[in-house]
Design an enzyme around this catalytic site. Structure first.
Site, PDB file in Angstrom:
ATOM      1  N   LEU A   1       0.859  -1.188   0.000  1.00  0.00           N
ATOM      2  CA  LEU A   1       0.000   0.000   0.000  1.00  0.00           C
ATOM      3  C   LEU A   1       0.887   1.227   0.000  1.00  0.00           C
ATOM      4  O   LEU A   1       1.613   1.479   0.945  1.00  0.00           O
ATOM      5  CB  LEU A   1      -0.901   0.024   1.239  1.00  0.00           C
ATOM      6  CG  LEU A   1      -1.713  -1.244   1.553  1.00  0.00           C
ATOM      7  CD1 LEU A   1      -2.623  -0.999   2.753  1.00  0.00           C
ATOM      8  CD2 LEU A   1      -2.533  -1.674   0.335  1.00  0.00           C
ATOM      9  N   GLY A   2       0.853   1.978  -1.087  1.00  0.00           N
ATOM     10  CA  GLY A   2       1.721   3.148  -1.204  1.00  0.00           C
ATOM     11  C   GLY A   2       2.988   2.773  -1.921  1.00  0.00           C
ATOM     12  O   GLY A   2       3.555   1.704  -1.681  1.00  0.00           O
TER      13      GLY A   2
ATOM     14  N   GLY B   1       8.503   2.597  -0.786  1.00  0.00           N
ATOM     15  CA  GLY B   1       7.812   1.518  -1.494  1.00  0.00           C
ATOM     16  C   GLY B   1       8.544   1.123  -2.773  1.00  0.00           C
ATOM     17  O   GLY B   1       8.672  -0.067  -3.097  1.00  0.00           O
TER      18      GLY B   1
ATOM     19  N   ARG C   1      -2.529   6.068  -5.520  1.00  0.00           N
ATOM     20  CA  ARG C   1      -3.628   6.953  -5.877  1.00  0.00           C
ATOM     21  C   ARG C   1      -3.636   7.273  -7.372  1.00  0.00           C
ATOM     22  O   ARG C   1      -4.672   7.352  -7.995  1.00  0.00           O
ATOM     23  CB  ARG C   1      -3.545   8.251  -5.055  1.00  0.00           C
ATOM     24  CG  ARG C   1      -4.355   8.130  -3.759  1.00  0.00           C
ATOM     25  CD  ARG C   1      -4.472   9.457  -3.080  1.00  0.00           C
ATOM     26  NE  ARG C   1      -3.122   9.941  -2.748  1.00  0.00           N
ATOM     27  CZ  ARG C   1      -2.875  11.117  -2.170  1.00  0.00           C
ATOM     28  NH1 ARG C   1      -3.886  11.918  -1.890  1.00  0.00           N
ATOM     29  NH2 ARG C   1      -1.653  11.486  -1.884  1.00  0.00           N
TER      30      ARG C   1
ATOM     31  N   LYS D   1       4.843   5.743  11.837  1.00  0.00           N
ATOM     32  CA  LYS D   1       5.034   6.096  13.263  1.00  0.00           C
ATOM     33  C   LYS D   1       3.860   6.864  13.832  1.00  0.00           C
ATOM     34  O   LYS D   1       3.484   6.669  14.997  1.00  0.00           O
ATOM     35  CB  LYS D   1       6.322   6.876  13.459  1.00  0.00           C
ATOM     36  CG  LYS D   1       6.395   8.161  12.680  1.00  0.00           C
ATOM     37  CD  LYS D   1       7.810   8.409  12.198  1.00  0.00           C
ATOM     38  CE  LYS D   1       7.774   9.140  10.887  1.00  0.00           C
ATOM     39  NZ  LYS D   1       8.503   8.541   9.806  1.00  0.00           N
TER      40      LYS D   1
ATOM     41  N   GLY E   1      14.703   4.590  11.014  1.00  0.00           N
ATOM     42  CA  GLY E   1      14.928   4.022   9.688  1.00  0.00           C
ATOM     43  C   GLY E   1      15.607   2.672   9.668  1.00  0.00           C
ATOM     44  O   GLY E   1      15.074   1.679  10.150  1.00  0.00           O
TER      45      GLY E   1
ATOM     46  N   LYS F   1       7.858   8.929  17.614  1.00  0.00           N
ATOM     47  CA  LYS F   1       8.867   7.890  17.822  1.00  0.00           C
ATOM     48  C   LYS F   1       9.103   7.664  19.317  1.00  0.00           C
ATOM     49  O   LYS F   1       9.259   6.517  19.769  1.00  0.00           O
ATOM     50  CB  LYS F   1      10.166   8.279  17.118  1.00  0.00           C
ATOM     51  CG  LYS F   1      10.015   8.230  15.587  1.00  0.00           C
ATOM     52  CD  LYS F   1      11.141   8.946  14.864  1.00  0.00           C
ATOM     53  CE  LYS F   1      10.977   8.846  13.351  1.00  0.00           C
ATOM     54  NZ  LYS F   1      11.912   9.719  12.627  1.00  0.00           N
TER      55      LYS F   1
END
EC number: 1.1.1.3
Lengths: 434, 434
Positions: A13-14, A19, A49, A106, A135, A206
């Site tokens: 997703l994304g 991604g 999208r 996050k 990360g 975070k």
């Protein structure tokens, strides 16, 4: 043969920076992923999208219908959309449908972590989120698993690259905040709307996640005290330099033990002066580093790249391998661990230390007046430096530990003293014994 | 209720510094361990050679019959005896009997890792060994799990505290090796028989384990090149200082890619000069630190205490919680991952760089003679420094990368040149681009 096994089907997703890297690495070395998980790993769809913006993604994988992709024939949902909605609804849908989840979101975890954990638990599936904090640095897995037999007392780190870049630059050039932020934007270190970074929202999310994992306690995003870097002035940086310190935006999660032995948690994000020889002081530019203090393990430090497509993809893929392997061997990742149920302290009750720099009248009695104000508020002074320059003098005070509320109110009272011309800099001090 | 669950029964083999801490921490906080694993964790026996030497262990737990303890009614065997036998036989017995294993035994894993892995695999039980490398630092779990979706290219670290203490002290005092070793012994930083540390056996065992995990390849202990610190002279340290470098004993595991794309692994332990501004240079005293370079994650560093009772106990207990949790949820830890099957390079074929310091006659033509020798052996020079002092001159050469064999043979030939009075120092150079 691994290749004969049913593949692990992954929905993405994304498909932004992270991604794209996830997809590239997964598709570039299918044999390695198969060997490491025990079954082929296959991306069955990528929800975006605007499909026409993703020419590098094979067309048959692209879809705009994320919900249908999640509901379809997939084993794992990797969410890299970010933000609360539609990410939250899609992940709950995935978990309730028996799909395991990997996410780097996050903000969502800080706001709705427990809801997601519960949904995963009820469905008996996994939720992993290493990419959400620091990360590429393996940090959450060590906290959740390696240190599971220890007792963590403190987690303190630089977890936002944008603000660290800006503060590092202010430290080396002496330039002001706005100017340095503009420069960071031009160089790609700050986003067009830098609010989430510079106002500390990113670091606070975070800190929420870190405090919950470190102290086995549910922590709400609103429990975390948050102060960004927009008020940091060149004068603060100069004051820090003159004391052989530097200014960093820190996320701090602490176990606070009261005199009667009662324990609570403090979670906060604010700029602080740390000694120049502290290991976090030399963490420059967009790097992240996190210090962990545990009862048996002692001091540990984790250092690496906190953001960026490839580093975050490394964390996502590590999680994906774990989830896939669990599916192959019918294993199970760690669940929410919130058994300690410690109360979270308001900032005012948290023990901190202050550095205060004042411009005062250069006449007898000023120091004793200032010192009396500290004394009246039960704040004990560690260091005082006084230097005259004509009619004015400067006065630098570093306190011992007191509650943040007592320190704040002392500063307010000092600001009202007739002989105090200006409060030049007020900043918390971390990373040294009190 | 967790308390109503069948307890996870743990047998402890060996009760020295680490075992004592493991027992103390486990028995000090039973509720925390129960909450984190999902069941009570109960030590059912402690096997030692001389029970009267362990007055702090409850008498009913002590036994001298380790085999009977392993064969008995236990779920997990924690081995902290060290050495090859009887540890190997006892662990194979445990694994074959369906018991999971936690061990910190680096020598055993380096020599017989695959045998233990296979036994665990056949019996469907777990084997964890975080404490075997870098003590409290969560390093193996990140390598095995967090970076499982990435491609590691290099692991380089300080993994032996004794030798790091000695080299740090030599660097700051200028004293010789023997003298500093004696001092380290008096202060408790070196054992009565320091061979395993100073000759690099301990670090080489750790390099064996790290190389296998990083490169998904079986690595034999004999595949690892090993050179200790006993030949490091004050002249080497001084030469390093004059070039703004420092000397560290490094364990280095590298993916070496030949020009035709063929990959192999180099695993080695030797002293090396690294730049003073390299993050490993500031790791002082008995601390450990490991740098990891991965394709997507970039550079990561892990830092902390590499040895000692409490730090190692932290690692053992983290593993114990993982094993216990796997038993509760019917999960499964990671298995041996050796699918890449890369060949391990002999040291001679490994690309390295040398620093060479020579005392030579101070007359024309010496430099060109030396330079010609490098050239004849296809070794290219990066830096030369020449300084006269009366009849003699000193000549310092830092090379570009060449095979270790070519560098070694060049040094041999240079030593035989008539104008070369003495080869003062030869040392490999790491931590900078060639």
């Amino acid at each position: 043969m691994i290749e004969d096994r049913e593949p692990i089907r992954v929905a993405l997703l994304g498909c932004g920076t992270v991604g794209t890297e996830v997809l590239r690495l997964l598709q570039g070395r299918p044999e390695e992923f198969a060997a490491r998980t025990g079954a082929p790993v296959q991306v069955t769809g990528v929800a975006v999208r605007r499909p026409h913006k993703h020419p590098n993604v094979p067309e048959h994988l692209l879809t705009t219908d994320a919900a249908a992709l999640v509901d379809g024939d997939v084993d794992v949902v990797v969410e890299l959309i970010g933000g609360i909605e539609p990410a939250r609804s899609l992940l709950l849908r995935a978990l309730r449908g028996g799909k395991s989840v990997v996410t780097g979101n996050k903000a969502l975890l800080a706001e709705h972590g427990s809801e997601l954990y519960s949904a995963a638990d009820e469905a008996g599936v996994d939720i992993y989120f290493e990419a959400a904090v620091a990360g590429a640095i393996p940090l959450l897995r060590p906290l959740r698993e390696s240190l599971a037999g220890d007792r963590i007392n403190r987690v303190m780190g630089i977890v936002n690259g944008t603000t660290n870049y800006i503060l590092s630059a202010m430290d080396s050039t002496g330039a002001g905040y706005s100017e340095t932020l503009d420069e960071a934007g031009r160089l790609g270190y700050a986003e067009a709307d830098p609010t989430a970074d510079v106002d500390g929202f990113d670091a606070a999310a975070k800190a929420t996640i870190l405090a919950a994992l470190a102290f086995h306690t549910r922590v709400a995003a609103t429990d975390v005290y948050r102060e960004g870097i927009s008020a940091v002035r060149p004068g603060d940086i100069a004051a820090a330099k003159s004391l052989d310190r530097t200014v960093k935006l820190l996320a701090i999660c602490e176990r606070v033990v009261a005199e009667d032995g009662t324990e609570s948690v403090s979670a906060r994000v604010h700029p602080a002066m740390i000694p120049r020889d502290h290991p976090l002081a030399s963490v420059g530019g967009a790097f992240n580093a996190v210090f962990v203090e545990a009862e048996a393990a002692g001091s540990l430090m984790f250092y690496g790249q906190g953001a960026g497509g490839a580093p975050s993809a490394s964390a996502v893929l590590g999680d994906l391998v774990a989830v896939a392997r669990n599916l192959v061997v019918a294993g199970k990742g760690p669940r929410e661990s919130a058994h300690a149920k410690l109360p979270v302290q308001p900032m005012g009750a948290t023990p901190t230390r202050y550095h205060i720099s004042l411009d005062v009248d250069d006449k007898p009695g000023v120091l004793s007046q200032v010192a009396a104000t500290f004394n009246d508020n039960d704040v004990s002074i560690s260091v005082v430096r006084q230097a005259g320059r004509g009619e004015e003098a400067s006065l630098v005070v570093v306190t011992h530990t007191a509650t943040d509320a007592a320190l704040k109110s002392t500063v307010d009272k000092i600001a009202q003293l007739a002989s105090v011309r200006e409060v030049v800099s007020v900043m918390r001090v971390e990373g040294e014994s009190s």
